[in-house]
Design a protein around this motif. Structure first.
Motif, short mmCIF file in Angstrom:
data_model
loop_
_atom_site.label_atom_id
_atom_site.label_comp_id
_atom_site.label_asym_id
_atom_site.label_seq_id
_atom_site.Cartn_x
_atom_site.Cartn_y
_atom_site.Cartn_z
N GLU A 61 -6.11 11.79 23.33
CA GLU A 61 -7.11 11.64 22.27
C GLU A 61 -6.51 11.78 20.86
N GLU A 62 -5.67 12.79 20.66
CA GLU A 62 -5.09 13.03 19.34
C GLU A 62 -4.19 11.87 18.91
N ILE A 70 1.22 14.12 14.01
CA ILE A 70 1.46 14.59 15.37
C ILE A 70 2.88 15.12 15.41
N SER A 71 3.05 16.38 15.77
CA SER A 71 4.38 16.98 15.78
C SER A 71 5.09 16.71 17.10
N ILE A 75 3.85 16.38 21.20
CA ILE A 75 4.28 15.32 22.11
C ILE A 75 4.95 15.92 23.34
N ILE A 76 5.84 16.90 23.16
CA ILE A 76 6.51 17.50 24.31
C ILE A 76 5.51 18.25 25.18
#
Length: 91
Positions: A61-62, A70-71, A75-76
């Protein structure tokens, strides 16, 4: 961490997750595995392909909304959820 382990991580992750759609994905996963070398076997032996991983990341969603930055940590965390926890959609 010894040089042999660093090379094994480098080679295994590049071989497994190299792609042309999001080439930075390899570096994100390598950086995570360098810090958590105990997770290497999970990532080496996963049945998740780069394309399947990217398809699942695209459903987050983000990432879809694209609001804010988005950092790499976010993601990780999504990648860990997909590969380590097995929360993956195959369709």
């Amino acid at each position: 961490m010894n040089t042999d382990l660093l090379l094994e991580i480098q080679n295994a992750i590049e071989y497994k997750f190299n792609n042309h759609i999001y080439p930075e994905l390899v570096n994100i996963i390598k950086d995570y595995i360098f810090i958590n070398p105990d997770k290497l076997n999970i990532y080496k032996n996963t049945k998740v392909t780069p394309l399947l991983l990217l398809k699942n990341l695209a459903k987050k969603e983000e990432l879809i909304k694209g609001e804010g930055n988005i950092s790499v940590n976010e993601i990780i965390n999504y990648i860990k959820d997909i590969i380590e926890e097995g929360h993956i959609c195959y369709s």
